[in-house]
Design an enzyme around this catalytic site. Structure first.
Site, short mmCIF file in Angstrom:
data_model
loop_
_atom_site.label_atom_id
_atom_site.label_comp_id
_atom_site.label_asym_id
_atom_site.label_seq_id
_atom_site.Cartn_x
_atom_site.Cartn_y
_atom_site.Cartn_z
N GLU A 1 40.80 38.83 29.45
CA GLU A 1 41.06 39.92 28.50
C GLU A 1 42.55 40.03 28.27
O GLU A 1 43.31 40.17 29.23
CB GLU A 1 40.60 41.29 29.04
CG GLU A 1 39.12 41.54 29.00
CD GLU A 1 38.77 42.97 29.47
OE1 GLU A 1 39.56 43.90 29.23
OE2 GLU A 1 37.71 43.12 30.09
N GLU B 1 37.00 44.16 36.77
CA GLU B 1 37.99 45.21 37.08
C GLU B 1 37.53 46.19 38.16
O GLU B 1 38.00 47.32 38.22
CB GLU B 1 38.43 45.96 35.80
CG GLU B 1 39.04 45.03 34.77
CD GLU B 1 39.76 45.74 33.63
OE1 GLU B 1 39.74 46.98 33.58
OE2 GLU B 1 40.36 45.03 32.80
#
Ligand SMILES: *[C@@H]1O[C@H](CO)[C@@H](O)[C@H](O)[C@H]1NC(C)=O
Ligand SMILES: *[C@@H]1O[C@H](CO)[C@@H](O)[C@H](O)[C@H]1NC(C)=O
Length: 407
Positions: free
Chosen positions: A244, A133
Site C-alpha cells: 500500500e 496492519e
C-alpha cells in the site's frame, strides 16, 4: 566496467523478465457497507486493466484483505472467480485482527477456495498475506488513532503456520506466505518473529500520514525511500513488496501534506513510476469512494467507475517534470541506480558503483536516466542540476550505502 546505460538496460530486461506484479488494493465492500459481488469485482478488475495511459504491463493484479465473501460466514470471496474470468493475479489476504474464531473462518474460506478453484486459482496467486496492519494497530500510534483491535506478533506467526499447513500439497503450495504491515511495525524489533515466519514483507507506507516529520509533497519521495530502506534493512534479505502506498486527491491536510490532484500526480510520478515494473506494487488505490467519498480519498478515478483517471498516469511525463523546480534530477539518478542495485540478479560491488556514478556525472554534461519500466533510456542536461557537485557527492554516498547494505 559497465556503463550505466548498459546496467540500466540489463536491469530493465531483468525486471521485465521477472514480471513484477502491478495492481491496486480492493476492499470486499463499498463505502456504504454493501458487499461486492462477483460482477462488481469483474467490473473493477476490467476497469483497472483498461486504465487509459497505464504504464507498461498495466494494472492486472489485485490485493485482497479477506478470503470471505461479504454477507457469508466463510464462503470464498467472489473476487476469486472474477480474477479467474479477467486473468487478474491475486495477493490473497486473511483478516487476522478479529480473534481466533473469525480467523478459523478465514482459513475455511481459503480451504474452500482451493477445493473449488484449484489450479485455476493457483496460477494467479502472487502470494498470501496473513493479516494487514495488525501490528500497527497494537502500537502506540495505532492505539492513539483508536484503530484497535490488532494482533500480537506471536499470534500472526501462529496464523502464518496455520496457513502453511492448509496450502501444503495443494494448488497453492508454491505461494509465498507473508504479512502486510506499516513500515513502522516492520522496523520494530519486537515484531521480529513475524519477519522470521514470513516469506515476504508487505510494506505499507504513507508519507501523507507522517505528520510529525517534514511531509510536504516535495519531501514525500525521500520519506518513502527512507521508510522502504529501513524496512529492507529489517527484512533479513526477504523480498519487500509495496502493498500500500498512495497520496490523497482530496481531504484534510496532515502536517504539511496537502491533498490535491496535482500532489497525487506528483507522488505517482516520483514514487510510483520508478517502482512499476521492477517491484511488486499494489497501489492505494484505484477507487475508494463508491458511493460516498471518504476523507482523505486516495482513488485515482473518483466515485464513478471509469477508465479515465483524474490525472495522467502514464509515467511519461517524468522527464518533462525535471524542468519544474520541484524535482531534483539527482532523485532520478539515484532511483535508477537503486533499481539497478536492487536487481536480484546483479549486485554491483561498492567500487564499481562508485566509479559508475562518478564517471556518469563527470562526462560530457549529459545525464542519462533510465526510465523504468519501459526500459528506455533518456537524457537530460546535467548542467541544469541544481547544486550539481554537492548532489553528485550525495548520490555517490547514497549509492555506496545502498550497495554496502545490499539494498
Ligand atoms: C513494538 O512492537 C510491540 C509488539 O508488537 C508493541 O507492543 C510496541 O508497542 C511496538 N512499539 C512501537 C514504538 O511501535
Ligand atoms: C554525451 O555522451 C553520451 C554518452 O556517451 C552520448 O550519448 C551523447 O550524445 C553525448 N552528448 C553530447 C551533447 O555530446
Amino acid at each position: 566496467m559497465y556503463r550505466l546505460s548498459q546496467l540500466a538496460a540489463l536491469a530493465a530486461t531483468l525486471s521485465t523478465a521477472m514480471g513484477a506484479y502491478q495492481g491496486f488494493n480492493y476492499g470486499s465492500s463499498f463505502t456504504n457497507g454493501a458487499a461486492k459481488q462477483q460482477s462488481d469485482f469483474e467490473t473493477e478488475f476490467r476497469t483497472a486493466q483498461g486504465l487509459i495511459g497505464a504504464p507498461a504491463g498495466g494494472f492486472t493484479s489485485a490485493r485482497l484483505y479477506t478470503m470471505i465473501q461479504g454477507g457469508t460466514a466463510n464462503a470464498p470471496i467472489s473476487a476469486i472467480p472474477a480474477a479467474i474470468a479477467t486473468k487478474t493475479s491475486l495477493l490473497l489476504g486473511l483478516w487476522a485482527s478479529a480473534g481466533d474464531v473469525a480467523f478459523a473462518n478465514e482459513l475455511q474460506a481459503l480451504s474452500s477456495a482451493i477445493q473449488q478453484y484449484g489450479t485455476a486459482l493457483g496460477g494467479l496467486v502472487a502470494g498470501i498475506s496473513v493479516g494487514s496492519e495488525d501490528l500497527y494497530r497494537i502500537s502506540p500510534t495505532g492505539l492513539e488513532n483508536k484503530e484497535n483491535p490488532g494482533a500480537a506478533p506471536l499470534t500472526i506467526a501462529h496464523y502464518i503456520k496455520q496457513v502453511r499447513d492448509i496450502i501444503h500439497n495443494t494448488a497453492l503450495s508454491g505461494a509465498p506466505v507473508g504479512h502486510v504491515d506499516t513500515w513502522t511495525a516492520w522496523v520494530n524489533s519486537s515484531n521480529q518473529v513475524v519477519v522470521d515466519a514470513s516469506d515476504f514483507l508487505g510494506f505499507d507506507g504513507y508519507p501523507y500520514f507522517q505528520k510529525t516529520q517534514q511531509n510536504d509533497i516535495v519531501h514525500s519521495k525521500s520519506l518513502f525511500d527512507d521508510a522502504l530502506g529501513a524496512t529492507k534493512a529489517a527484512s533479513q534479505g526477504k523480498p519487500v513488496w509495496i502493498t500500500e502506498t498512495g497520496f490523497p486527491l482530496s481531504g484534510k491536510t496532515m502536517g504539511q501534506a496537502v491533498p490535491s490532484i496535482q500532489n497525487a500526480k506528483y507522488y505517482w510520478d516520483h514514487v510510483g513510476c520508478p517502482l512499476f515494473g521492477s517491484t511488486n506494487v499494489w497501489w492505494y488505490t484505484m477507487q475508494d469512494s463508491a458511493p460516498t467519498t471518504p476523507n482523505p480519498s486516495f482513488g485515482l478515478i473518483g466515485s464513478t467507475l471509469t477508465t479515465t483517471p483524474l490525472f495522467d498516469i502514464s509515467c511519461s511525463s517524468k522527464q518533462g517534470q525535471t524542468s519544474s523546480s520541484l524535482i531534483s534530477p539527482s532523485s532520478g539518478i539515484s532511483s535508477a541506480l537503486s533499481q539497478t542495485a536492487q536487481s536480484t540478479f546483479f549486485k554491483p560491488s561498492e567500487t564499481s558503483t562508485i566509479t559508475l556514478a562518478t564517471t556518469f556525472l563527470a562526462s560530457n554534461g549529459t545525464m542519462t536516466v533510465a526510465s523504468f519500466p519501459s526500459g528506455t533510456v533518456s537524457t537530460g542536461k546535467a548542467s541544469s542540476i541544481k547544486g550539481s557537485m554537492g548532489e553528485a557527492i550525495a548520490v555517490v554516498m547514497m549509492v555506496t550505502v545502498m550497495a554496502l547494505f545490499g539494498l
